[in-house]
Write an enzyme that holds these catalytic residues in place. Structure first.
Site, PDB file in Angstrom:
ATOM      1  N   ASP A 155       0.880  -1.167   0.000  1.00 18.23           N
ATOM      2  CA  ASP A 155       0.000   0.000   0.000  1.00 18.23           C
ATOM      3  C   ASP A 155       0.913   1.211   0.000  1.00 18.23           C
ATOM      4  N   TRP A 176      -6.380  33.367 -11.805  1.00 16.80           N
ATOM      5  CA  TRP A 176      -5.898  32.313 -10.906  1.00 16.80           C
ATOM      6  C   TRP A 176      -4.556  32.692 -10.298  1.00 16.80           C
ATOM      7  N   GLU A 188       5.098  24.555 -10.777  1.00 13.17           N
ATOM      8  CA  GLU A 188       3.751  23.989 -10.812  1.00 13.17           C
ATOM      9  C   GLU A 188       3.391  23.460 -12.202  1.00 13.17           C
ATOM     10  N   THR A 226      13.492  18.650 -22.425  1.00  9.32           N
ATOM     11  CA  THR A 226      12.170  18.263 -22.919  1.00  9.32           C
ATOM     12  C   THR A 226      12.308  17.619 -24.291  1.00  9.32           C
ATOM     13  N   ARG A 272      -6.139  38.549 -22.967  1.00 15.32           N
ATOM     14  CA  ARG A 272      -6.918  37.550 -22.257  1.00 15.32           C
ATOM     15  C   ARG A 272      -7.707  38.209 -21.142  1.00 15.32           C
TER      16      ARG A 272
HETATM   17  C1  HEA Z   1      -5.442  21.958 -16.983  1.00 14.17           C
HETATM   18  C2  HEA Z   1      -6.175  22.936 -16.884  1.00 14.17           C
HETATM   19  C3  HEA Z   1      -7.214  23.442 -17.834  1.00 14.17           C
HETATM   20  C4  HEA Z   1      -8.141  22.772 -18.591  1.00 14.17           C
HETATM   21  C5  HEA Z   1      -8.380  21.293 -18.677  1.00 14.17           C
HETATM   22  C6  HEA Z   1      -8.861  23.785 -19.314  1.00 14.17           C
HETATM   23  C7  HEA Z   1      -9.896  23.505 -20.200  1.00 14.17           C
HETATM   24  C8  HEA Z   1     -10.547  24.467 -20.977  1.00 14.17           C
HETATM   25  N1  HEA Z   1     -10.319  25.825 -20.970  1.00 14.17           N
HETATM   26 FE1  HEA Z   1      -9.023  26.793 -19.723  1.00 14.17          FE
HETATM   27  N2  HEA Z   1      -7.735  27.771 -18.508  1.00 14.17           N
HETATM   28  C9  HEA Z   1      -6.857  27.197 -17.633  1.00 14.17           C
HETATM   29  C10 HEA Z   1      -6.651  25.844 -17.456  1.00 14.17           C
HETATM   30  C11 HEA Z   1      -7.394  24.849 -18.078  1.00 14.17           C
HETATM   31  N3  HEA Z   1      -8.393  25.032 -18.992  1.00 14.17           N
HETATM   32  C12 HEA Z   1      -6.141  28.205 -16.901  1.00 14.17           C
HETATM   33  C13 HEA Z   1      -5.069  27.987 -15.838  1.00 14.17           C
HETATM   34  C14 HEA Z   1      -6.613  29.428 -17.373  1.00 14.17           C
HETATM   35  C15 HEA Z   1      -6.169  30.826 -16.958  1.00 14.17           C
HETATM   36  C16 HEA Z   1      -7.115  31.411 -15.981  1.00 14.17           C
HETATM   37  C17 HEA Z   1      -6.804  32.832 -15.709  1.00 14.17           C
HETATM   38  O1  HEA Z   1      -6.645  33.608 -16.657  1.00 14.17           O
HETATM   39  O2  HEA Z   1      -6.717  33.187 -14.534  1.00 14.17           O
HETATM   40  C18 HEA Z   1      -7.607  29.124 -18.393  1.00 14.17           C
HETATM   41  C19 HEA Z   1      -8.276  30.084 -19.135  1.00 14.17           C
HETATM   42  C20 HEA Z   1      -9.140  29.805 -20.184  1.00 14.17           C
HETATM   43  C21 HEA Z   1      -9.655  30.775 -21.088  1.00 14.17           C
HETATM   44  C22 HEA Z   1      -9.315  32.248 -21.096  1.00 14.17           C
HETATM   45  C23 HEA Z   1     -10.254  32.996 -20.251  1.00 14.17           C
HETATM   46  C24 HEA Z   1      -9.904  34.431 -20.160  1.00 14.17           C
HETATM   47  O3  HEA Z   1      -8.755  34.797 -20.365  1.00 14.17           O
HETATM   48  O4  HEA Z   1     -10.834  35.196 -19.870  1.00 14.17           O
HETATM   49  C25 HEA Z   1     -10.494  30.118 -21.968  1.00 14.17           C
HETATM   50  C26 HEA Z   1     -11.224  30.761 -23.077  1.00 14.17           C
HETATM   51  O5  HEA Z   1     -11.612  30.183 -23.982  1.00 14.17           O
HETATM   52  C27 HEA Z   1     -10.486  28.731 -21.595  1.00 14.17           C
HETATM   53  C28 HEA Z   1     -11.190  27.722 -22.234  1.00 14.17           C
HETATM   54  C29 HEA Z   1     -11.133  26.379 -21.895  1.00 14.17           C
HETATM   55  C30 HEA Z   1     -11.939  25.369 -22.522  1.00 14.17           C
HETATM   56  C31 HEA Z   1     -12.969  25.595 -23.589  1.00 14.17           C
HETATM   57  C32 HEA Z   1     -11.580  24.162 -21.932  1.00 14.17           C
HETATM   58  C33 HEA Z   1     -12.134  22.816 -22.255  1.00 14.17           C
HETATM   59  O6  HEA Z   1     -11.086  21.919 -22.422  1.00 14.17           O
HETATM   60  C34 HEA Z   1     -13.082  22.336 -21.184  1.00 14.17           C
HETATM   61  C35 HEA Z   1     -13.828  21.105 -21.629  1.00 14.17           C
HETATM   62  C36 HEA Z   1     -14.710  20.531 -20.573  1.00 14.17           C
HETATM   63  C37 HEA Z   1     -16.031  20.702 -20.489  1.00 14.17           C
HETATM   64  C38 HEA Z   1     -16.738  21.597 -21.400  1.00 14.17           C
HETATM   65  C39 HEA Z   1     -16.832  20.067 -19.376  1.00 14.17           C
HETATM   66  C40 HEA Z   1     -17.360  18.697 -19.681  1.00 14.17           C
HETATM   67  C41 HEA Z   1     -18.685  18.625 -20.328  1.00 14.17           C
HETATM   68  C42 HEA Z   1     -19.880  18.786 -19.729  1.00 14.17           C
HETATM   69  C43 HEA Z   1     -20.053  19.238 -18.336  1.00 14.17           C
HETATM   70  C44 HEA Z   1     -21.079  18.489 -20.468  1.00 14.17           C
HETATM   71  C45 HEA Z   1     -21.816  19.667 -20.902  1.00 14.17           C
HETATM   72  C46 HEA Z   1     -21.256  20.154 -22.164  1.00 14.17           C
HETATM   73  C47 HEA Z   1     -21.967  20.700 -23.167  1.00 14.17           C
HETATM   74  C48 HEA Z   1     -23.430  20.886 -23.095  1.00 14.17           C
HETATM   75  C49 HEA Z   1     -21.258  21.165 -24.405  1.00 14.17           C
HETATM   76  N4  HEA Z   1      -9.656  28.578 -20.512  1.00 14.17           N
HETATM   77  C1  HEA Z   2       1.813  21.781 -18.459  1.00 13.46           C
HETATM   78  C2  HEA Z   2       2.094  22.993 -18.336  1.00 13.46           C
HETATM   79  C3  HEA Z   2       3.155  23.769 -19.069  1.00 13.46           C
HETATM   80  C4  HEA Z   2       4.312  23.352 -19.712  1.00 13.46           C
HETATM   81  C5  HEA Z   2       4.856  21.971 -19.829  1.00 13.46           C
HETATM   82  C6  HEA Z   2       4.904  24.555 -20.230  1.00 13.46           C
HETATM   83  C7  HEA Z   2       6.105  24.558 -20.944  1.00 13.46           C
HETATM   84  C8  HEA Z   2       6.776  25.705 -21.337  1.00 13.46           C
HETATM   85  N1  HEA Z   2       6.333  26.996 -21.211  1.00 13.46           N
HETATM   86 FE1  HEA Z   2       4.538  27.567 -20.441  1.00 13.46          FE
HETATM   87  N2  HEA Z   2       2.870  28.172 -19.450  1.00 13.46           N
HETATM   88  C9  HEA Z   2       1.969  27.355 -18.813  1.00 13.46           C
HETATM   89  C10 HEA Z   2       2.028  25.976 -18.723  1.00 13.46           C
HETATM   90  C11 HEA Z   2       3.067  25.215 -19.220  1.00 13.46           C
HETATM   91  N3  HEA Z   2       4.134  25.653 -19.941  1.00 13.46           N
HETATM   92  C12 HEA Z   2       0.907  28.134 -18.238  1.00 13.46           C
HETATM   93  C13 HEA Z   2      -0.275  27.602 -17.450  1.00 13.46           C
HETATM   94  C14 HEA Z   2       1.181  29.456 -18.548  1.00 13.46           C
HETATM   95  C15 HEA Z   2       0.358  30.700 -18.255  1.00 13.46           C
HETATM   96  C16 HEA Z   2       0.142  31.032 -16.844  1.00 13.46           C
HETATM   97  C17 HEA Z   2      -0.723  32.244 -16.703  1.00 13.46           C
HETATM   98  O1  HEA Z   2      -0.240  33.355 -16.981  1.00 13.46           O
HETATM   99  O2  HEA Z   2      -1.919  32.088 -16.373  1.00 13.46           O
HETATM  100  C18 HEA Z   2       2.434  29.437 -19.295  1.00 13.46           C
HETATM  101  C19 HEA Z   2       3.068  30.589 -19.747  1.00 13.46           C
HETATM  102  C20 HEA Z   2       4.326  30.601 -20.301  1.00 13.46           C
HETATM  103  C21 HEA Z   2       5.094  31.792 -20.517  1.00 13.46           C
HETATM  104  C22 HEA Z   2       4.658  33.208 -20.153  1.00 13.46           C
HETATM  105  C23 HEA Z   2       3.811  33.804 -21.185  1.00 13.46           C
HETATM  106  C24 HEA Z   2       3.300  35.124 -20.769  1.00 13.46           C
HETATM  107  O3  HEA Z   2       2.429  35.199 -19.914  1.00 13.46           O
HETATM  108  O4  HEA Z   2       3.797  36.111 -21.317  1.00 13.46           O
HETATM  109  C25 HEA Z   2       6.278  31.411 -21.095  1.00 13.46           C
HETATM  110  C26 HEA Z   2       7.365  32.332 -21.473  1.00 13.46           C
HETATM  111  O5  HEA Z   2       8.473  32.001 -21.546  1.00 13.46           O
HETATM  112  C27 HEA Z   2       6.244  29.962 -21.200  1.00 13.46           C
HETATM  113  C28 HEA Z   2       7.279  29.185 -21.710  1.00 13.46           C
HETATM  114  C29 HEA Z   2       7.295  27.793 -21.681  1.00 13.46           C
HETATM  115  C30 HEA Z   2       8.425  27.003 -22.181  1.00 13.46           C
HETATM  116  C31 HEA Z   2       9.678  27.519 -22.814  1.00 13.46           C
HETATM  117  C32 HEA Z   2       8.089  25.694 -21.939  1.00 13.46           C
HETATM  118  C33 HEA Z   2       8.966  24.497 -22.238  1.00 13.46           C
HETATM  119  O6  HEA Z   2       8.987  23.615 -21.147  1.00 13.46           O
HETATM  120  C34 HEA Z   2       8.544  23.770 -23.473  1.00 13.46           C
HETATM  121  C35 HEA Z   2       9.614  22.825 -23.952  1.00 13.46           C
HETATM  122  C36 HEA Z   2       9.183  21.938 -25.072  1.00 13.46           C
HETATM  123  C37 HEA Z   2       9.546  22.045 -26.371  1.00 13.46           C
HETATM  124  C38 HEA Z   2      10.395  23.166 -26.841  1.00 13.46           C
HETATM  125  C39 HEA Z   2       9.050  21.079 -27.393  1.00 13.46           C
HETATM  126  C40 HEA Z   2       9.814  19.799 -27.530  1.00 13.46           C
HETATM  127  C41 HEA Z   2      11.246  19.968 -27.825  1.00 13.46           C
HETATM  128  C42 HEA Z   2      11.874  19.526 -28.941  1.00 13.46           C
HETATM  129  C43 HEA Z   2      11.164  18.769 -29.988  1.00 13.46           C
HETATM  130  C44 HEA Z   2      13.340  19.761 -29.014  1.00 13.46           C
HETATM  131  C45 HEA Z   2      13.830  20.640 -30.094  1.00 13.46           C
HETATM  132  C46 HEA Z   2      13.322  22.002 -29.968  1.00 13.46           C
HETATM  133  C47 HEA Z   2      14.049  23.144 -30.089  1.00 13.46           C
HETATM  134  C48 HEA Z   2      15.525  23.216 -30.061  1.00 13.46           C
HETATM  135  C49 HEA Z   2      13.328  24.426 -30.304  1.00 13.46           C
HETATM  136  N4  HEA Z   2       5.051  29.513 -20.711  1.00 13.46           N
END
Ligand code: HEA
Ligand code: HEA
Ligand code: CUA
Ligand SMILES: [Cu+2]
Lengths: 286, 379, 530
Positions: free
Chosen positions: C110, C146, C259, C332, C454
């Site tokens: 477990d 958020w 995160e 990555t 946004r």
């Molecule tokens: C892992 C995290 C995650 C996931 C899964 C999603 C999923 C989705 N997100 Fe999310 N999103 C965030 C993390 C995530 N988001 C974050 C961190 C932000 C930033 C917040 C911030 O700015 O502070 C953000 C912001 C964000 C924005 C920008 C809002 C803004 O700037 O004002 C939008 C706009 O389109 C959006 C759209 C969606 C949509 C369409 C999905 C879809 O994938 C969702 C699909 C799921 C469902 C729809 C529910 C399941 C279905 C039902 C319940 C049945 C009923 C359905 C029908 C009748 C159609 N998200």
């Molecule tokens: C699962 C979550 C996740 C992951 C994995 C990443 C991955 C990365 N993110 Fe992202 N990021 C977010 C979630 C994530 N991010 C979220 C939630 C925000 C917005 C938060 C908010 O404001 O609300 C954000 C915002 C964000 C910003 C800020 C944007 C802004 O607000 O102005 C930036 C800027 O540098 C960034 C960069 C990157 C980079 C460089 C990676 C790298 O790790 C990606 C590396 C991967 C690759 C590059 C592809 C594979 C590589 C290859 C095939 C190798 C060869 C490639 C080259 C040599 C080019 N991210």
């Protein structure tokens, strides 16, 4: 370091279903909601917070009581003991990171934001602000005296360091099966801890009454009270842990080779010690 | 009106089709600007665009190479075509290659980016300086060398936003008083905010700078083409965050000089004499305008506020109590709440808005607050 | 059976089986499988809640003008959508997988602390209750995004306090969960299961758990400072008292960037389990996978300020954070290439888990590339706080983490329920999700480039077309997720083919040595790994 090492207890102990976790969750729900209500002047808030706290205490008594009974019942083998060691270590690491956030804030305001407010650009908004530390920022106009390092803080440093030493003596006594020594040195440690807290309480009253240094005294007051306050809270928790260990020692718990609870409390106490040293240097002294 | 909307929708559909077509063939695409960076008018913005194109194509190439391999493998190395799995699981050489090569590619990208950053951060030797202050929810512009300033807020009528009227061409991107600057001049911006963080952003200039309350950050631009450029606040700043656009008019040097002169004359004329004694009716009439420009967003036109967030002024104890308290509140705001200080308004405006609130809705104090009293209350 | 003596107390088993029935079983359970199930169900429920909020956002953005909600409520929706998806849906899903699978993958009886494990889960519903309650209190829910930036959060009402306490509680849950996982992995592996033989999923979770322990307390500190600034007159984030709003951003992103890797690393782990199985070939470059994961984790602590390029950092800071961020592409990339090399010359089949894994690979990499574009500071200045960022993070979080979790769910559902999922339904779920996902989020790149900020409830006319497309796509994507629900319910109710112990030809890890469904107690006697 693989599984199933030889120990007195052959299998890895997996506890029975328990209702304590859900009790704890109810407690935190009540406390979270209660605190939010209380801070926004909703009447029920205080009572919810209080009720939550009581439930939490009940939970802690019940849960730790169970663990102590299991431990004394020799249900924990060597491997469980190792689990406890890993977990306490990483728990303390998480606490370190919590303090790091506040130390980081202190660093940032001292070295970046306050100088920036007094810089040429800052003059545009705050024409007559002179940067320096300690600082209450450009808007707060109150006068206050910062807390010096010599005096109570130095005394408290000595007290805490001594308590770390007495605790080590208690541990040695335990390992040599010297029960009297264990109880005596443990008692000394708790007493020193409580003395420390007494001094700190006195220092706070002094700060509020004589130095006009308050939580609201700009960013100096904020960092001072939040850092020392959280530290004080941790000393309190540590002292409670050690008191429990003292009670258990009196009841005859622990053997020279099975006393991790004691060690965990000791680790925690040393961690609190180290945080204090950092506080002493970074908050009071520099 | 109905026809108008239909046309609008048809128009939009056409653009939409163009967009999809654009996806398929980059050639036509350039026309429709709804899917790429706006045309730059500063060298910085130009460099940003170039960088984007550069990085974009590198990524496309890597992407095609990587997924070319994947799809080749998916089609050739599948069980259904009878491929027998190999069992290798290590190869130091390729592992080193695919660590080192991406690293080199990154160096290649970092080089031009660094050059642009150096240029962006160089705010020295400006031709003029404007101080920009973000407010909930409008922008304040102060021409530091010329000693005048004004506010700039959304001009789009509420009726358009609430879909009661067809939307105009610059819907949500139009303001009453745009920022005006001369062409080919290095304009240094000192950016700050009064309440919460905003961000001043004009895409065509390649400038986006957070406006941080209590701190001053600087940036600059040098527009190379006269015209009107539009941007928006780019940091969430509360409920009207979507409604505080930025409009910059870039004028030729001569036009700009005329505009500055006119602006100075206007300021001189508008300066009210704080010693003037007003009568109640005039104050209420003026106050209503001041209220509509500064207070409605929170306290609402009805004076009823928003339950739980913004208190009602209608029937408020403060508004119906001793005037000194309200005067102090409006002048200084209340720390830690959304109620900001309004000392930037003129004495007359403050007197007027106080008088208005004390004599509107259910409030009937009959008191006329005079500008002199406000002036005296300023410390 | 084994060379190492490990006695087993027979009576112990019987004691276990006196478990309470009905709801009490779930409230008091100390069984990692029960707890895993609860985590997964909770997470999916929160996904639906957060999804409905996303649909509210998309409905409002369907056309220019205000139609559906007030701006303040819109901001609450954005905020709660982000918080609920990240803390309520994605992270608990990852912990659910960890709970179910880590003990089985390493041959442990477990989790190390079964009772605390129960508490880690049961802390989440109170946190969710606090978040959802906040919608109904005067002043409304938190509406500052958020990221909870002050001073905007300082202005807001009681909803923000509830949010802060919810974050505290979720943080406590995560820390306890992580300590549990670390201890389990380090201390409870079966004999012979050395660290470098562990399935990759255990490695990614081990590293994730370290990240969690390091950053959740920092987040707790940050929101605690917010709380005292709000109610007790401190000045951490208030310039008037010598503090700085930007200080909050530094602390928040010191948590926030690790995160995002907390969100993606467990997903990487799942993908690393699945690709080899369906390629019928061992994982390529196991050791370099481990080092790459560790490298990503370490780098993640020194890149946080790439979220703050527009705050006006000094030159040196800007350059440092840009270079460090770009570097993350290297480890990555190593992972991506290793997956490809695993597929190369395999004998692939494309059941639903593999489809989602390939979909993940394709779309995550795209999201990674847009991340790289954002890392280039001069470009980020144009794109920060636009829909380009929204597109970026939905590619990595939805098509990244979420798809990987779907992949893992289909992969292990037979083991969990003893019933094969319906392959047709699974394929339908994948293809509808894949297509509608792209319809929803691909156009957001265009919107961002063209300059749509946004977090706005209404927008200028030139953004109308792509918003319309995205909104239509969002509803399609939402509906597609109901297909998943259908597939799971079919498995859970046992309607479908009976699953063999090892439904996947290529499966090699320990869970496939157990019968399907996995018995309530497994590996009370540790298996021996050679
Ligand atoms: C892992 C995290 C995650 C996931 C899964 C999603 C999923 C989705 N997100 Fe999310 N999103 C965030 C993390 C995530 N988001 C974050 C961190 C932000 C930033 C917040 C911030 O700015 O502070 C953000 C912001 C964000 C924005 C920008 C809002 C803004 O700037 O004002 C939008 C706009 O389109 C959006 C759209 C969606 C949509 C369409 C999905 C879809 O994938 C969702 C699909 C799921 C469902 C729809 C529910 C399941 C279905 C039902 C319940 C049945 C009923 C359905 C029908 C009748 C159609 N998200
Ligand atoms: C699962 C979550 C996740 C992951 C994995 C990443 C991955 C990365 N993110 Fe992202 N990021 C977010 C979630 C994530 N991010 C979220 C939630 C925000 C917005 C938060 C908010 O404001 O609300 C954000 C915002 C964000 C910003 C800020 C944007 C802004 O607000 O102005 C930036 C800027 O540098 C960034 C960069 C990157 C980079 C460089 C990676 C790298 O790790 C990606 C590396 C991967 C690759 C590059 C592809 C594979 C590589 C290859 C095939 C190798 C060869 C490639 C080259 C040599 C080019 N991210
Ligand atoms: Cu001002 Cu957003
Ligand atoms: Cu990041």
């Amino acid at each position: 370091m693989s599984a199933a090492q030889t120990g007195t207890t052959p299998h890895y102990y997996v506890p029975q279903p328990s209702h304590w976790p859900i009790v704890g969750s109810v407690a935190l729900l009540l406390m979270g909601m209660g605190a939010a209500f209380w801070m926004n002047d909703v009447a029920a808030g205080r009572y919810m917070l209080g009720a939550g706290f009581i439930v939490l205490l009940v939970m802690l008594f019940g849960w730790f009581g169970t663990v102590i009974r299991e431990s004394e019942g020799r249900l924990y083998g060597k491997q469980v003991d190792a689990s406890f060691r890993w977990s306490m270590g990483w728990f303390i690491f998480s606490e370190v990171m919590f303090f790091a956030a506040f130390f980081g804030a202190l660093f940032y305001v001292r070295n970046l934001s306050v100088p920036d407010l007094g810089s040429l650009g800052g003059k545009l908004v705050w024409p007559d602000f002179a940067a320096g530390w300690p600082s209450v920022g450009p808007y707060v106009k109150e006068q206050f005296t910062p807390m010096g390092a010599i005096g109570i803080p130095l005394l408290n440093t000595i007290i805490l360091l001594t308590s770390g030493f007495t605790l080590t003596l208690a541990h040695h006594a335990l390992k040599e099966n010297n029960r009297g020594g264990l109880k005596f040195w443990l008692f000394c440690t708790v007493a020193l801890g409580i003395t420390f807290l007494g001094f700190q309480a006195y220092e706070y009253v002094h700060a509020y009454q004589d130095l006009n240094l308050k939580l609201t005294t700009g960013v100096y007051g904020s960092t001072f009270f939040m850092l020392t306050g959280f530290h004080g809270a941790h000393v309190t928790v540590g002292a409670i842990m050690l008191t429990v260990m003292l009670v258990r020692a009196i009841k005859g718990h622990f053997t020279p080779d099975h006393h991790f609870a004691f060690e965990a409390a000791a680790w925690y106490w040393h961690f609190v010690d180290v945080v204090w040293l950092l506080l002493f240097v970074l908050v009071y002294w520099l | 009106m109905v026809r108008n909307q239909a046309k609008e929708r048809a128009g939009r559909r056409r653009v939409g089709m163009a967009g999809i077509a654009a996806l398929l063939s980059p050639g036509i695409a350039l026309a429709a600007r709804e899917w790429n960076l706006q045309p730059p008018v500063t060298t910085i913005a130009q460099q940003q665009n170039d960088l984007h194109v550069f990085i974009f194509w590198i990524c496309v190439v890597i992407f095609i190479a990587v997924f070319g391999v994947m799809f080749y493998s998916i089609f050739r190395h599948r069980k259904s075509v009878g491929h027998v799995p190999a069992q290798f699981h290590e190869n130091t050489l390729v592992e080193i290659v695919w660590t080192v090569v991406p690293f080199l590619i990154l160096l290649f990208m970092a080089f031009p980016a660094t050059k642009t950053i150096l240029a962006m951060k160089d705010t020295s030797a400006p031709d003029m300086t404007v101080k920009i202050t973000g407010y909930q929810w409008k922008w304040g512009y102060d021409y530091l060398q010329d000693g005048f300033g004004f506010y700039s807020s959304l001009k789009t009528p509420l009726a358009q936003i609430e879909n009661r009227e067809p939307k105009g061409e610059n819907y949500l991107l139009e303001v009453d008083n745009p920022l005006v600057v001369p062409v080919d001049a290095k304009v240094r911006l000192l950016i700050t905010a009064d309440d919460v963080i905003h961000a001043w952003w004009v895409p065509a200039f390649g400038v986006k700078q957070d406006a941080i309350p209590g701190f001053v950050r600087d940036t600059w631009f040098k527009a190379e083409k006269p015209g009107v450029y539009r941007g928006q606040c780019a940091e969430l700043c509360g409920k009207e965050h979507g409604f505080m656009p930025i409009v910059v008019e870039v004028k030729t040097k001569a036009e700009y000089a005329t505009w500055v002169a006119a602006q100075k004359a206007k300021v001189a004329a508008a300066a009210d004499d704080p010693a003037k004694v007003w009568d109640l009716r005039d104050l209420v009439a003026r106050g209503e305008k001041v209220y509509a420009a500064n207070c409605v967003a929170c306290h609402q036109a009805s004076g009823k506020g928003v339950a739980g967030a913004f208190p009602a002024l209608d029937g408020s104890k403060v508004v119906n109590g001793p005037v000194a308290e309200q005067r102090a509140l409006v002048l200084n705001g209340k720390q830690g709440t959304a109620m900001a200080s309004f000392r930037q308004l003129s004495d007359t405006d403050i007197a007027a808005v106080i008088t208005y609130t004390r004599n509107s809705w259910g409030n009937k104090t009959g008191e006329a607050e005079q500008p002199a009293a406000v002036l005296a209350a300023r410390k | 059976m084994s060379s190492i003596p490990h006695d087993h107390v027979a009576g112990h088993d019987h004691a276990h089986d006196h478990r309470p029935s009905g709801i009490a079983r779930w409230l008091t359970t100390t069984n990692h499988k029960d707890i895993g199930t609860m985590y997964l169900i909770f997470s999916f429920a929160m996904f639906l809640v957060g999804g409905c909020m996303a649909l509210t956002i998309r409905a409002e953005l369907f056309q220019p003008g205000l139609q559906v909600v007030h701006p303040e409520f819109f901001n609450s929706m954005t905020t709660l959508h982000g918080l609920i998806m990240v803390f309520g849906a994605i992270m608990p899903a990852a912990v659910g997988f960890a709970n179910w699978m880590i003990p089985m993958l390493i041959g442990a009886p477990d989790m190390a602390f079964a009772r605390m494990n129960n508490w880690s889960f049961w802390l989440l519903p109170p946190a969710a209750i606090l978040l959802v309650t906040s919608l109904f209190v005067p002043g409304g829910a938190a509406a500052a995004g958020w990221t909870l930036y002050p001073p905007l959060t300082i202005q807001a009402g009681m909803g923000t306090d509830l949010t802060i306490f919810a974050v505290h509680i979720m943080g406590a849950s995560s820390i306890m969960g992580s300590i549990n996982i670390i201890t389990t992995i380090l201390n409870l592996r079966a004999p012979g299961m050395t660290l470098m033989k562990m399935p990759m999923f255990c490695w990614t979770w081990l590293i994730t758990a370290y990240l969690l322990i390091a950053v959740m307390p920092v987040l707790a500190g940050a929101v605690t400072m917010l709380l005292t600034d709000r109610h007790f007159g401190t000045s951490f984030f208030n310039a008037a008292g010598g503090g700085d709003p930007v200080l909050f951003q530094h602390i928040f992103w010191f948590f926030g960037h690790p995160e995002v890797y907390i969100i993606i690393l467990p997903a990487f782990g799942i993908i690393s389990e699945i690709i080899p199985v369906f390629s019928r070939k061992p994982l390529f470059g196991y050791a370099s996978m481990v080092y790459a994961t560790a490298g990503i984790a370490i780098l993640s602590f020194i890149v946080w300020a790439h979220h703050m390029f527009t705050t006006g950092m000094p030159l040196a800071g800007t350059l440092f954070f840009m270079y460090a961020t770009m570097l993350i592409a290297v480890p990555t990339g190593v992972k991506v290439f290793n997956w490809l090399a695993t597929m190369w010359k395999g004998a692939m089949t494309f059941e639903t888990p593999m489809l989602f894994a390939v979909g993940f690979l394709f779309l995550f990499t795209m999201g990674g590339f847009t991340g790289l574009v954002l890392a280039i500071m001069p470009i980020d200045v144009q794109l920060q706080d636009t829909y380009y960022v929204v597109a970026h993070f939905h590619y990595v979080m939805v098509a990244g983490s979420l798809f990987a979790f779907f992949s893992g769910a289909y992969y292990w559902l037979p083991k969990w329920t003893g019933t094969m999922y319906d392959e047709k339904i699974g394929q339908l779920h994948f293809w509808t999700s894949f297509v509608t996902f792209n319809i929803t989020f691909f156009p957001m790149h265009f919107l961002g480039l063209a300059g749509m900020p946004r977090r706005i409830p209404d927008y200028a006319q030139q953004f109308a077309d792509w918003n319309l497309v995205a909104s239509v796509g969002a509803f399609g994507f939402g509906l597609s997720q109901l297909i998943f629900l259908w597939a799971v319910i079919k498995c859970a109710t046992g309607s479908g083919a009976k699953a063999p112990a090892k439904p996947w030809e290529g499966g090699t890890s320990l869970e496939w040595t157990l019968p399907s469904p996995a018995p309530y107690h497994t590996f009370e006697t540790p298996p021996v790994v050679k």
